[in-house]
Design a protein around this motif. Sequence first.
Motif, PDB file in Angstrom:
ATOM      1  N   GLY A  69      -2.338  12.211 -39.635  1.00 24.56           N
ATOM      2  CA  GLY A  69      -0.955  11.852 -39.339  1.00 24.56           C
ATOM      3  C   GLY A  69      -0.515  10.529 -39.906  1.00 24.56           C
ATOM      4  N   MET A  70      -1.193  10.058 -40.965  1.00 27.49           N
ATOM      5  CA  MET A  70      -0.831   8.769 -41.559  1.00 27.49           C
ATOM      6  C   MET A  70      -0.886   8.853 -43.079  1.00 27.49           C
ATOM      7  SD  MET A  70      -2.726   5.871 -39.228  1.00 27.49           S
ATOM      8  CE  MET A  70      -4.370   6.544 -39.500  1.00 27.49           C
ATOM      9  N   LEU A  71      -0.017   8.060 -43.722  1.00 27.09           N
ATOM     10  CA  LEU A  71      -0.145   7.763 -45.140  1.00 27.09           C
ATOM     11  C   LEU A  71      -1.061   6.555 -45.251  1.00 27.09           C
ATOM     12  CD1 LEU A  71       0.665   7.893 -48.166  1.00 27.09           C
ATOM     13  CD2 LEU A  71       2.635   6.448 -47.574  1.00 27.09           C
ATOM     14  N   ILE A  72      -2.120   6.667 -46.064  1.00 24.33           N
ATOM     15  CA  ILE A  72      -3.108   5.598 -46.171  1.00 24.33           C
ATOM     16  C   ILE A  72      -3.214   5.147 -47.623  1.00 24.33           C
ATOM     17  CG2 ILE A  72      -5.508   4.941 -45.787  1.00 24.33           C
ATOM     18  CD1 ILE A  72      -5.632   7.135 -43.637  1.00 24.33           C
ATOM     19  N   LEU A  73      -2.960   3.863 -47.838  1.00 24.24           N
ATOM     20  CA  LEU A  73      -3.122   3.247 -49.150  1.00 24.24           C
ATOM     21  C   LEU A  73      -4.366   2.370 -49.094  1.00 24.24           C
ATOM     22  CD1 LEU A  73      -0.060   4.055 -48.997  1.00 24.24           C
ATOM     23  CD2 LEU A  73       0.379   2.161 -50.548  1.00 24.24           C
ATOM     24  N   THR A  74      -5.276   2.579 -50.028  1.00 23.68           N
ATOM     25  CA  THR A  74      -6.555   1.885 -50.010  1.00 23.68           C
ATOM     26  C   THR A  74      -6.650   0.879 -51.146  1.00 23.68           C
ATOM     27  OG1 THR A  74      -7.648   3.819 -49.032  1.00 23.68           O
ATOM     28  CG2 THR A  74      -9.065   2.186 -50.091  1.00 23.68           C
ATOM     29  N   GLY A  75      -7.164  -0.298 -50.828  1.00 19.16           N
ATOM     30  CA  GLY A  75      -7.531  -1.282 -51.845  1.00 19.16           C
ATOM     31  C   GLY A  75      -9.038  -1.398 -51.877  1.00 19.16           C
ATOM     32  N   ARG A  76      -9.623  -1.445 -53.082  1.00 21.08           N
ATOM     33  CA  ARG A  76     -11.084  -1.456 -53.201  1.00 21.08           C
ATOM     34  C   ARG A  76     -11.528  -2.499 -54.220  1.00 21.08           C
ATOM     35  NH1 ARG A  76     -10.364   4.387 -53.441  1.00 21.08           N
ATOM     36  NH2 ARG A  76     -11.172   5.355 -51.530  1.00 21.08           N
ATOM     37  N   ARG A  77     -12.696  -3.055 -53.974  1.00 19.45           N
ATOM     38  CA  ARG A  77     -13.376  -3.850 -54.984  1.00 19.45           C
ATOM     39  C   ARG A  77     -14.219  -2.874 -55.799  1.00 19.45           C
ATOM     40  NH1 ARG A  77     -14.985  -9.190 -55.752  1.00 19.45           N
ATOM     41  NH2 ARG A  77     -13.991  -9.795 -53.781  1.00 19.45           N
ATOM     42  N   GLU A  78     -13.805  -2.606 -57.012  1.00 15.06           N
ATOM     43  CA  GLU A  78     -14.533  -1.671 -57.865  1.00 15.06           C
ATOM     44  C   GLU A  78     -14.075  -1.823 -59.307  1.00 15.06           C
ATOM     45  OE1 GLU A  78     -13.779   2.476 -57.160  1.00 15.06           O
ATOM     46  OE2 GLU A  78     -11.603   2.216 -57.002  1.00 15.06           O
ATOM     47  N   GLU A  79     -14.938  -1.437 -60.202  1.00 10.64           N
ATOM     48  CA  GLU A  79     -14.620  -1.404 -61.625  1.00 10.64           C
ATOM     49  C   GLU A  79     -14.318   0.040 -62.029  1.00 10.64           C
ATOM     50  OE1 GLU A  79     -14.258  -3.914 -63.591  1.00 10.64           O
ATOM     51  OE2 GLU A  79     -15.229  -5.575 -62.530  1.00 10.64           O
ATOM     52  N   VAL A  80     -13.312   0.211 -62.861  1.00  8.11           N
ATOM     53  CA  VAL A  80     -12.945   1.536 -63.340  1.00  8.11           C
ATOM     54  C   VAL A  80     -13.286   1.632 -64.817  1.00  8.11           C
ATOM     55  CG1 VAL A  80     -11.032   3.146 -63.717  1.00  8.11           C
ATOM     56  CG2 VAL A  80     -11.103   1.759 -61.626  1.00  8.11           C
ATOM     57  N   LYS A  81     -14.045   2.631 -65.164  1.00  2.06           N
ATOM     58  CA  LYS A  81     -14.428   2.828 -66.553  1.00  2.06           C
ATOM     59  C   LYS A  81     -13.180   3.073 -67.404  1.00  2.06           C
ATOM     60  CE  LYS A  81     -17.366   5.662 -69.546  1.00  2.06           C
ATOM     61  NZ  LYS A  81     -18.285   6.825 -69.622  1.00  2.06           N
ATOM     62  N   ASP A  82     -13.114   2.411 -68.548  1.00  5.21           N
ATOM     63  CA  ASP A  82     -11.997   2.558 -69.495  1.00  5.21           C
ATOM     64  C   ASP A  82     -10.657   2.124 -68.891  1.00  5.21           C
ATOM     65  OD1 ASP A  82     -13.760   3.608 -71.421  1.00  5.21           O
ATOM     66  OD2 ASP A  82     -13.525   5.628 -70.597  1.00  5.21           O
ATOM     67  N   ALA A  83     -10.689   1.185 -67.964  1.00  7.93           N
ATOM     68  CA  ALA A  83      -9.442   0.652 -67.409  1.00  7.93           C
ATOM     69  C   ALA A  83      -8.671  -0.080 -68.503  1.00  7.93           C
ATOM     70  CB  ALA A  83      -9.736  -0.300 -66.263  1.00  7.93           C
ATOM     71  N   PRO A  84      -7.340  -0.135 -68.420  1.00  7.32           N
ATOM     72  CA  PRO A  84      -6.564  -0.869 -69.421  1.00  7.32           C
ATOM     73  C   PRO A  84      -6.987  -2.338 -69.458  1.00  7.32           C
ATOM     74  CG  PRO A  84      -5.130   0.498 -68.059  1.00  7.32           C
ATOM     75  CD  PRO A  84      -6.479   0.532 -67.415  1.00  7.32           C
ATOM     76  N   GLU A  85      -6.766  -2.957 -70.576  1.00  5.76           N
ATOM     77  CA  GLU A  85      -7.143  -4.362 -70.735  1.00  5.76           C
ATOM     78  C   GLU A  85      -6.449  -5.226 -69.674  1.00  5.76           C
ATOM     79  OE1 GLU A  85      -7.082  -7.910 -74.145  1.00  5.76           O
ATOM     80  OE2 GLU A  85      -6.358  -5.888 -74.626  1.00  5.76           O
ATOM     81  N   GLY A  86      -7.213  -6.119 -69.088  1.00  6.83           N
ATOM     82  CA  GLY A  86      -6.676  -7.007 -68.060  1.00  6.83           C
ATOM     83  C   GLY A  86      -6.856  -6.486 -66.649  1.00  6.83           C
ATOM     84  N   TYR A  87      -7.278  -5.233 -66.490  1.00  6.28           N
ATOM     85  CA  TYR A  87      -7.455  -4.630 -65.162  1.00  6.28           C
ATOM     86  C   TYR A  87      -8.943  -4.480 -64.874  1.00  6.28           C
ATOM     87  CZ  TYR A  87      -2.474  -3.818 -65.161  1.00  6.28           C
ATOM     88  OH  TYR A  87      -1.110  -4.003 -65.193  1.00  6.28           O
TER      89      TYR A  87
END
Length: 287
Positions: free
Chosen positions: A89-107
Amino acid sequence: MRKQSHALCSLGLVGLLAATSVACSQQAEPERPMPVAPEGTERWVYNEAISDEFEGTSLDTAKWFDHNPSWIGRQPSLFRPENVRVEDGMLILTGRREEVKDAPEGYHTFTTAAVQSTHKVLYGFFEIRCRPMRSALSSAFWLYISDSLKQEEIDIFEICGRHETDSTYPRTYFATSHYILKPQNVQISDHVTHMSDVPWPDRTIVAGFKWTRDELVWYVDGKEIRRRKNDYWHSPETINFDSEAFPTWWGLPGEQDQGGEFQIEYFRYWTDPKSMDELTIFENDMK
């Protein structure tokens, strides 16, 4: 239900059935919610087409994008649709400490989340019941539009739910308004900080905002915290929930800050059914 006596006259039976029918009809009619904020002069009408109780198992894509269509996030945090979900019954937005492979430069280092309405709205009353995330990755509820001439933004709130060195940040509710005229390079920005005795992530809050042709009014748990004249905000805007990193404002999360969840129980929107003349989109005062 016991059978009625045969002696009951036909007229009485008809009246009983009619009353029962009316009662059932009234009982079946869903009760429309009203804003938690004190009643004003407006005649608020609940808009079910824009509102959302988040009672399903997935985001309603007729109402919402699971990302920001024109922005991938504030560096170094990257908006990811995978960080958006509807659950319990909720909208949940998550923030995480993680690296994303092939992330755009600066991210790098962090991923966050954004949800934007598929429709734009002009004026009304906006309300959510929510719990901000316990992280220096922000929890935010805001209205926004941008074109080649101007940018209009109303931050209903921005909250830093955790800070390693300044205990005032997690207790501060930033209520901000921005207006930018791009060709003239003119920017109007102002905000009010509303303080809580305890960090905002320690409790559930009701955030309300009234936007009319004449004024902007911010509320927390039904209490007014800010009011200003509506000088510039007269264009239809999108509705946004998101989480961002603010490296130059309150700084990036500390090493022990792994992120968190911004939980929203509902979003409700009301309009005041005035004539079309009263809801005309103005030519901007500063053009």
